[in-house]
Design a protein around this motif. Structure first.
Motif, PDB file in Angstrom:
ATOM      1  N   GLU A 156       0.786  -1.259   0.075  1.00  0.00           N
ATOM      2  CA  GLU A 156      -0.062   0.120  -0.190  1.00  0.00           C
ATOM      3  C   GLU A 156       0.946   1.287   0.060  1.00  0.00           C
ATOM      4  OE1 GLU A 156      -3.650   1.744   2.597  1.00  0.00           O
ATOM      5  OE2 GLU A 156      -2.749   0.101   3.388  1.00  0.00           O
ATOM      6  N   PHE A 157       1.880   1.169   0.688  1.00  0.00           N
ATOM      7  CA  PHE A 157       2.929   2.507   0.877  1.00  0.00           C
ATOM      8  C   PHE A 157       3.533   2.520  -0.480  1.00  0.00           C
ATOM      9  CE2 PHE A 157       6.903   4.402   1.767  1.00  0.00           C
ATOM     10  CZ  PHE A 157       6.586   5.577   2.765  1.00  0.00           C
ATOM     11  N   VAL A 158       3.586   1.582  -1.417  1.00  0.00           N
ATOM     12  CA  VAL A 158       4.233   1.840  -2.742  1.00  0.00           C
ATOM     13  C   VAL A 158       3.292   2.599  -3.412  1.00  0.00           C
ATOM     14  CG1 VAL A 158       5.308   0.553  -4.715  1.00  0.00           C
ATOM     15  CG2 VAL A 158       5.968  -0.435  -2.490  1.00  0.00           C
ATOM     16  N   GLN A 159       2.164   2.373  -3.349  1.00  0.00           N
ATOM     17  CA  GLN A 159       1.122   2.815  -4.162  1.00  0.00           C
ATOM     18  C   GLN A 159       1.075   4.352  -3.857  1.00  0.00           C
ATOM     19  OE1 GLN A 159      -0.538   1.258  -6.796  1.00  0.00           O
ATOM     20  NE2 GLN A 159       0.799  -0.202  -6.444  1.00  0.00           N
ATOM     21  N   ILE A 160       1.170   4.736  -2.858  1.00  0.00           N
ATOM     22  CA  ILE A 160       1.156   6.042  -2.268  1.00  0.00           C
ATOM     23  C   ILE A 160       2.463   6.772  -2.492  1.00  0.00           C
ATOM     24  CG2 ILE A 160       0.843   7.564  -0.468  1.00  0.00           C
ATOM     25  CD1 ILE A 160      -1.329   5.616   0.789  1.00  0.00           C
ATOM     26  N   TYR A 161       3.560   6.394  -2.286  1.00  0.00           N
ATOM     27  CA  TYR A 161       4.888   7.137  -2.236  1.00  0.00           C
ATOM     28  C   TYR A 161       5.863   6.786  -3.488  1.00  0.00           C
ATOM     29  CZ  TYR A 161       8.481   9.460   0.536  1.00  0.00           C
ATOM     30  OH  TYR A 161       9.460  10.273   1.033  1.00  0.00           O
ATOM     31  N   GLY A 162       5.450   5.503  -4.039  1.00  0.00           N
ATOM     32  CA  GLY A 162       5.948   5.570  -5.434  1.00  0.00           C
ATOM     33  C   GLY A 162       7.444   4.853  -5.263  1.00  0.00           C
ATOM     34  N   ASP A 163       7.585   3.848  -6.331  1.00  0.00           N
ATOM     35  CA  ASP A 163       8.737   2.960  -6.224  1.00  0.00           C
ATOM     36  C   ASP A 163      10.040   3.689  -6.155  1.00  0.00           C
ATOM     37  OD1 ASP A 163      10.326   0.303  -6.739  1.00  0.00           O
ATOM     38  OD2 ASP A 163      10.767   1.404  -8.420  1.00  0.00           O
ATOM     39  N   LEU A 164      10.058   4.653  -7.270  1.00  0.00           N
ATOM     40  CA  LEU A 164      11.450   5.554  -7.260  1.00  0.00           C
ATOM     41  C   LEU A 164      11.603   6.398  -6.115  1.00  0.00           C
ATOM     42  CD1 LEU A 164      11.395   6.283 -11.021  1.00  0.00           C
ATOM     43  CD2 LEU A 164      12.514   4.961 -10.043  1.00  0.00           C
ATOM     44  N   ASN A 165      10.513   6.971  -5.652  1.00  0.00           N
ATOM     45  CA  ASN A 165      10.701   7.978  -4.481  1.00  0.00           C
ATOM     46  C   ASN A 165      11.205   6.972  -3.163  1.00  0.00           C
ATOM     47  OD1 ASN A 165       9.897  10.513  -5.393  1.00  0.00           O
ATOM     48  ND2 ASN A 165       7.760   9.640  -5.299  1.00  0.00           N
ATOM     49  N   ILE A 166      10.902   6.003  -3.113  1.00  0.00           N
ATOM     50  CA  ILE A 166      11.000   4.997  -1.850  1.00  0.00           C
ATOM     51  C   ILE A 166      12.690   4.565  -2.136  1.00  0.00           C
ATOM     52  CG2 ILE A 166      10.937   2.773  -0.642  1.00  0.00           C
ATOM     53  CD1 ILE A 166       7.875   2.650  -1.460  1.00  0.00           C
ATOM     54  N   LYS A 167      13.040   4.471  -3.180  1.00  0.00           N
ATOM     55  CA  LYS A 167      14.495   4.194  -3.445  1.00  0.00           C
ATOM     56  C   LYS A 167      15.297   5.038  -3.284  1.00  0.00           C
ATOM     57  CE  LYS A 167      13.722   0.210  -6.867  1.00  0.00           C
ATOM     58  NZ  LYS A 167      13.943  -0.164  -8.210  1.00  0.00           N
ATOM     59  N   CYS A 168      14.820   6.515  -3.671  1.00  0.00           N
ATOM     60  CA  CYS A 168      15.580   7.601  -3.464  1.00  0.00           C
ATOM     61  C   CYS A 168      15.759   8.239  -1.843  1.00  0.00           C
ATOM     62  CB  CYS A 168      15.176   8.660  -3.999  1.00  0.00           C
ATOM     63  SG  CYS A 168      15.785  10.434  -3.922  1.00  0.00           S
ATOM     64  N   ASP A 169      14.521   7.985  -1.125  1.00  0.00           N
ATOM     65  CA  ASP A 169      14.474   8.586   0.035  1.00  0.00           C
ATOM     66  C   ASP A 169      14.864   7.595   1.253  1.00  0.00           C
ATOM     67  OD1 ASP A 169      13.694  11.025  -1.112  1.00  0.00           O
ATOM     68  OD2 ASP A 169      11.491  10.702  -0.410  1.00  0.00           O
ATOM     69  N   PHE A 170      14.687   6.387   0.942  1.00  0.00           N
ATOM     70  CA  PHE A 170      15.185   5.217   1.879  1.00  0.00           C
ATOM     71  C   PHE A 170      16.047   4.448   1.325  1.00  0.00           C
ATOM     72  CE2 PHE A 170      10.573   6.656   2.520  1.00  0.00           C
ATOM     73  CZ  PHE A 170      10.782   6.993   3.907  1.00  0.00           C
ATOM     74  N   GLU A 171      15.733   3.304   0.559  1.00  0.00           N
ATOM     75  CA  GLU A 171      16.829   2.352   0.046  1.00  0.00           C
ATOM     76  C   GLU A 171      16.274   1.574  -0.918  1.00  0.00           C
ATOM     77  OE1 GLU A 171      17.030  -0.951   2.970  1.00  0.00           O
ATOM     78  OE2 GLU A 171      15.255  -0.206   3.716  1.00  0.00           O
ATOM     79  N   GLU A 172      17.290   1.265  -1.957  1.00  0.00           N
ATOM     80  CA  GLU A 172      17.284   0.673  -3.079  1.00  0.00           C
ATOM     81  C   GLU A 172      16.502  -0.797  -2.935  1.00  0.00           C
ATOM     82  OE1 GLU A 172      17.882   1.092  -6.539  1.00  0.00           O
ATOM     83  OE2 GLU A 172      18.501   3.332  -6.234  1.00  0.00           O
ATOM     84  N   ASP A 173      16.941  -1.605  -1.986  1.00  0.00           N
ATOM     85  CA  ASP A 173      16.516  -2.791  -1.770  1.00  0.00           C
ATOM     86  C   ASP A 173      15.303  -2.960  -0.656  1.00  0.00           C
ATOM     87  OD1 ASP A 173      16.382  -5.697  -2.014  1.00  0.00           O
ATOM     88  OD2 ASP A 173      17.743  -5.827  -0.204  1.00  0.00           O
ATOM     89  N   TYR A 174      14.327  -2.002  -0.882  1.00  0.00           N
ATOM     90  CA  TYR A 174      13.292  -1.765  -0.078  1.00  0.00           C
ATOM     91  C   TYR A 174      12.536  -3.087   0.001  1.00  0.00           C
ATOM     92  CZ  TYR A 174      10.054  -0.684  -3.364  1.00  0.00           C
ATOM     93  OH  TYR A 174       8.948  -0.734  -4.580  1.00  0.00           O
ATOM     94  N   VAL A 175      12.476  -3.813  -1.017  1.00  0.00           N
ATOM     95  CA  VAL A 175      11.485  -5.266  -1.262  1.00  0.00           C
ATOM     96  C   VAL A 175      11.807  -6.042  -0.095  1.00  0.00           C
ATOM     97  CG1 VAL A 175      10.697  -4.714  -3.639  1.00  0.00           C
ATOM     98  CG2 VAL A 175      12.768  -5.934  -3.020  1.00  0.00           C
ATOM     99  N   ASN A 176      12.919  -5.929   0.392  1.00  0.00           N
ATOM    100  CA  ASN A 176      13.230  -7.058   1.010  1.00  0.00           C
ATOM    101  C   ASN A 176      13.342  -6.507   2.690  1.00  0.00           C
ATOM    102  OD1 ASN A 176      14.014  -9.355  -0.485  1.00  0.00           O
ATOM    103  ND2 ASN A 176      15.596  -8.145  -1.461  1.00  0.00           N
ATOM    104  N   MET A 177      13.011  -5.439   2.935  1.00  0.00           N
ATOM    105  CA  MET A 177      13.054  -4.791   4.252  1.00  0.00           C
ATOM    106  C   MET A 177      12.151  -5.340   5.153  1.00  0.00           C
ATOM    107  SD  MET A 177      10.708  -2.847   6.346  1.00  0.00           S
ATOM    108  CE  MET A 177       9.586  -1.650   5.432  1.00  0.00           C
ATOM    109  N   PRO A 178      10.973  -6.128   4.932  1.00  0.00           N
ATOM    110  CA  PRO A 178       9.925  -6.867   5.903  1.00  0.00           C
ATOM    111  C   PRO A 178      11.036  -8.060   6.376  1.00  0.00           C
ATOM    112  CG  PRO A 178       8.760  -6.442   4.083  1.00  0.00           C
ATOM    113  CD  PRO A 178      10.236  -6.092   3.617  1.00  0.00           C
ATOM    114  N   GLU A 179      11.778  -8.788   5.736  1.00  0.00           N
ATOM    115  CA  GLU A 179      12.410  -9.690   5.873  1.00  0.00           C
ATOM    116  C   GLU A 179      13.595  -9.548   7.283  1.00  0.00           C
ATOM    117  OE1 GLU A 179      13.855 -13.845   6.538  1.00  0.00           O
ATOM    118  OE2 GLU A 179      12.012 -13.002   5.513  1.00  0.00           O
TER     119      GLU A 179
END
Length: 240
Positions: A156-179
């Motif tokens: 849901e966060f990706v839908q609001i914040y956007g993939d590129l914005n997450i990679k820019c503001d947080f981290e490239e490998d955010y998809v593995n953050m939950p693990e």
């Protein structure tokens, strides 16, 4: 005002000599945390639709404030990881759980419990049945795993914040953050002194913190995607 909120999580109005849209701010933060940069204060126009519900949530202790503020702006501590995980799980229960059903997991869980219950009378002695019942209660009350919950909110966060914005503001490998968050929390929870923390886990905690803010604002009634983005952007660690 709930007395616990008033003491632990003070709500303060701060303003300059002239009260106007640019000098008046509502501070909602616990004591003994770093000073809030005014550049990170949310805009009234972005949060107006949710302010009344937000204050109600504060009074009802539905926001884990202390866990939302890092102990330091320069480092991530073990306490921060545990705190933000606790804040996330609390907010998930309040904001998402009523609409959350992991059907396949529940289906398998019911089958396991049925198999175990059917074997109770024929495979266990009377003395063992006492322990059997205690274990069965634990199985019935087991919660969904943290990783699965984070995965759901992250989508849901990706839908609001956007993939590129997450990679820019947080981290490239955010998809593995939950693990990674799950592994970090479990290591701390079980006192694993040999577990190695990496710099990337700092951004894991910051991303999870931003997701919690998103849940809070959505639950308060801020539904406009652009306004949610604007607010979460300001609350991210280093807003542009």
């Amino acid at each position: 005002m709930n007395s616990r909120v008033d003491i632990i999580n003070p709500v303060m109005i701060g303003c300059g000599d002239d009260i106007n849209n640019y000098t008046t701010m509502l501070y909602i933060k616990p004591n003994k945390v770093e000073h809030i940069n005014s550049n990170r204060c949310l805009k009234y126009d972005d949060t107006e639709s949710g302010l009344a519900k937000l204050l109600t949530m504060i009074c009802n202790n539905e926001i884990c404030f202390r866990s939302l503020f890092p102990c330091s702006s320069n480092e991530i501590t073990y306490a921060d990881i545990m705190n933000i995980c606790a804040a996330f799980e609390l907010q998930f229960d309040i904001s998402v759980k009523q609409n959350y059903k992991y059907k396949e997991q529940e289906k398998v869980k019911k089958k396991i419990i049925k198999i175990i219950e059917d074997s109770r009378e024929i495979q266990f002695s009377d003395s063992e049945k006492i322990h059997f019942d205690e274990i069965l209660v634990g199985i019935k009350n087991v919660k969904e795993i943290l990783k699965k919950r984070i995965d759901i909110v992250l989508q849901e966060f990706v839908q609001i914040y956007g993939d590129l914005n997450i990679k820019c503001d947080f981290e490239e490998d955010y998809v593995n953050m939950p693990e990674r968050i799950k592994n970090s929390r479990n290591a701390l929870d079980h006192g694993n002194v040999e577990y190695k923390f990496e710099r990337q886990m700092y951004w894991d905690a910051e991303l999870l913190r931003a997701m919690v803010y998103m849940l809070i604002l959505k639950t308060a009634g801020v539904s406009d995607k652009d306004k949610l983005f604007n607010s979460v952007k300001k609350l991210s660690k280093y807003p542009i």
